[in-house]
Design an enzyme around this catalytic site. Structure first.
Site, PDB file in Angstrom:
ATOM      1  N   GLY A  11       2.791   2.452  10.637  1.00  0.00           N
ATOM      2  CA  GLY A  11       3.803   3.479  10.425  1.00  0.00           C
ATOM      3  C   GLY A  11       4.540   3.891  11.689  1.00  0.00           C
ATOM      4  N   GLU A  46      -5.368  -4.333  10.719  1.00  0.00           N
ATOM      5  CA  GLU A  46      -4.289  -3.361  10.896  1.00  0.00           C
ATOM      6  C   GLU A  46      -4.514  -2.556  12.178  1.00  0.00           C
ATOM      7  OE1 GLU A  46      -2.353  -2.339   6.886  1.00  0.00           O
ATOM      8  OE2 GLU A  46      -4.127  -1.094   7.037  1.00  0.00           O
ATOM      9  N   SER A  71       3.410  -1.960  10.368  1.00  0.00           N
ATOM     10  CA  SER A  71       4.854  -2.122  10.538  1.00  0.00           C
ATOM     11  C   SER A  71       5.327  -3.552  10.269  1.00  0.00           C
ATOM     12  CB  SER A  71       5.302  -1.637  11.920  1.00  0.00           C
ATOM     13  OG  SER A  71       5.004  -0.260  12.070  1.00  0.00           O
ATOM     14  N   HIS A  82      -9.427   1.845   4.847  1.00  0.00           N
ATOM     15  CA  HIS A  82      -8.139   2.001   5.526  1.00  0.00           C
ATOM     16  C   HIS A  82      -8.318   2.990   6.679  1.00  0.00           C
ATOM     17  CE1 HIS A  82      -4.008   3.008   6.400  1.00  0.00           C
ATOM     18  NE2 HIS A  82      -3.672   1.880   5.793  1.00  0.00           N
ATOM     19  N   ASN A  94       0.883  -1.169   0.000  1.00  0.00           N
ATOM     20  CA  ASN A  94       0.000   0.000   0.000  1.00  0.00           C
ATOM     21  C   ASN A  94       0.917   1.214   0.000  1.00  0.00           C
ATOM     22  OD1 ASN A  94      -1.754   2.099   0.528  1.00  0.00           O
ATOM     23  ND2 ASN A  94      -2.140   1.504   2.662  1.00  0.00           N
ATOM     24  N   TRP A  95       1.030   1.822  -1.170  1.00  0.00           N
ATOM     25  CA  TRP A  95       1.996   2.921  -1.300  1.00  0.00           C
ATOM     26  C   TRP A  95       1.547   4.230  -0.657  1.00  0.00           C
ATOM     27  CZ3 TRP A  95       3.787   2.231  -7.123  1.00  0.00           C
ATOM     28  CH2 TRP A  95       4.774   1.253  -7.160  1.00  0.00           C
ATOM     29  N   LYS A  96       0.259   4.324  -0.354  1.00  0.00           N
ATOM     30  CA  LYS A  96      -0.277   5.578   0.218  1.00  0.00           C
ATOM     31  C   LYS A  96       0.037   6.749  -0.718  1.00  0.00           C
ATOM     32  CE  LYS A  96       0.060   3.457   4.703  1.00  0.00           C
ATOM     33  NZ  LYS A  96       0.166   3.601   6.158  1.00  0.00           N
ATOM     34  N   GLU A 140      -6.611   5.334   7.652  1.00  0.00           N
ATOM     35  CA  GLU A 140      -6.328   6.739   7.311  1.00  0.00           C
ATOM     36  C   GLU A 140      -7.533   7.371   6.603  1.00  0.00           C
ATOM     37  OE1 GLU A 140      -2.575   5.914   5.397  1.00  0.00           O
ATOM     38  OE2 GLU A 140      -1.773   5.339   7.350  1.00  0.00           O
ATOM     39  N   GLY A 196       2.881  -1.103   4.195  1.00  0.00           N
ATOM     40  CA  GLY A 196       2.995   0.305   3.814  1.00  0.00           C
ATOM     41  C   GLY A 196       4.441   0.667   3.525  1.00  0.00           C
ATOM     42  N   GLY A 197       5.116   1.226   4.527  1.00  0.00           N
ATOM     43  CA  GLY A 197       6.481   1.735   4.373  1.00  0.00           C
ATOM     44  C   GLY A 197       7.437   0.802   3.639  1.00  0.00           C
TER      45      GLY A 197
HETATM   46  P1  PGA Z   1       2.943   0.385   7.544  1.00  0.00           P
HETATM   47  O1  PGA Z   1       1.492   0.663   6.901  1.00  0.00           O
HETATM   48  O2  PGA Z   1       3.413  -0.935   6.990  1.00  0.00           O
HETATM   49  O3  PGA Z   1       3.788   1.537   7.055  1.00  0.00           O
HETATM   50  O4  PGA Z   1       2.789   0.353   9.013  1.00  0.00           O
HETATM   51  C1  PGA Z   1       0.566  -0.370   6.737  1.00  0.00           C
HETATM   52  C2  PGA Z   1      -0.727   0.170   6.186  1.00  0.00           C
HETATM   53  O5  PGA Z   1      -1.179   1.245   6.623  1.00  0.00           O
HETATM   54  O6  PGA Z   1      -1.357  -0.458   5.309  1.00  0.00           O
END
Ligand code: PGA
Length: 254
Positions: free
Chosen positions: A173, A167, A212, A95, A9-11, A97, A233-234
């Site tokens: 993150g 999640e 994470s 998500h 998930n590149w956001k 966010e 994500g990251g």
């Molecule tokens: P993260 O993000 O791996 O950077 O913690 C995961 C996500 O929000 O899908």
């Protein structure tokens, strides 16, 4: 047997240059394995470029969100049907966010889930609790309610064509991963909750862990019986890290 799935998930990250180089690297990695699926969910503006560079490989791709509408006077939104036209297989919905920064309720997320499926996309439903809810011991209650809203709108069988990503918000993150034991406990609970509606659905649905998840902890997390892969994500923005995570999933795939 549930297939393992490693999804990035590149956001809101990337440039045309990084999109091309990362997709080329991930497509080459995905092509090495037939028992694990790798996918990237990219910012909508880059999906065409992802398609151009991933087409013909075993790498799947998707969007990070979809609107509930397919067309009309909805400035700035991303139509599920238009997203599907660019070869997407998946669409993330709900998500944390989006729920947090855009006030998306579970009922609204359930409508996005429906719109995605109607357009031929496989929804990836994100669920998870805040730190406060975690500390108050409310995790199961929170994830149940987030799932129930989708069942109420779409029926339990809709999960035959969907993915769930657990999640915990406190792990996203932050570098604080849920321990494999904590994560497995919640995944097992999610499967039991789904089984109270349909055993068949509970057994078949892929439940990914996100928060994470990285090249160092992926293998241990993926060894848990109810963790079928990760939403990353990251670490999906780094070619070496994400390819190692795909490799970790492939090493465990039967
Ligand atoms: P993260 O993000 O791996 O950077 O913690 C995961 C996500 O929000 O899908």
């Amino acid at each position: 047997m549930r297939q393992r799935l490693v999804m990035g998930n590149w956001k809101l990250n990337g440039t045309k240059e990084t999109v091309v180089s990362l997709i080329k690297a991930f497509a080459a990695e995905a092509n090495k394995y037939d028992k694990v699926e790798a996918a990237i969910c990219a910012p909508a503006i880059f999906i065409g470029l992802v398609e151009e560079n991933a087409k013909g490989s075993r790498l799947a791709w998707g969007s990070e969100d979809v609107d509930v509408n397919n067309q009309g006077a909805f400035t700035g939104e991303n139509s599920p049907v238009q997203i599907k036209e660019f070869g997407c297989k998946y669409a993330i919905v709900g998500h944390s966010e989006r729920r947090g920064y855009h006030n998306e309720s579970s009922e609204y997320v359930a409508k996005k889930f429906k719109a995605a499926q109607a357009a031929g996309l496989k929804p990836v439903l994100c669920i998870g609790e805040s730190l406060e809810e975690f500390e108050a011991g409310k995790t199961n209650e929170v994830v149940d309610a987030e799932i129930k809203a989708v069942i109420d709108e779409n029926g339990i069988d809709a999960f035959k064509n969907a993915v769930i990503a657990y999640e915990p918000i406190w792990a996203i993150g932050t570098g604080k991963t849920a321990t494999p034991e904590i994560a497995e406990g919640v995944h097992k609970h999610i499967r039991e909750y789904l089984a109270s509606f349909s055993k068949e659905v509970a057994e078949g649905v892929q439940i990914l862990y996100g928060g994470s998840c990285n090249d160092k902890n992926a293998s241990e997390l993926f060894q848990q019986p109810d963790i079928d892969g990760g939403l990353i994500g990251g670490a999906s923005l780094k070619a070496d890290k994400f390819t190692k995570i795909i490799e970790a999933a492939a090493a465990l795939a039967k």
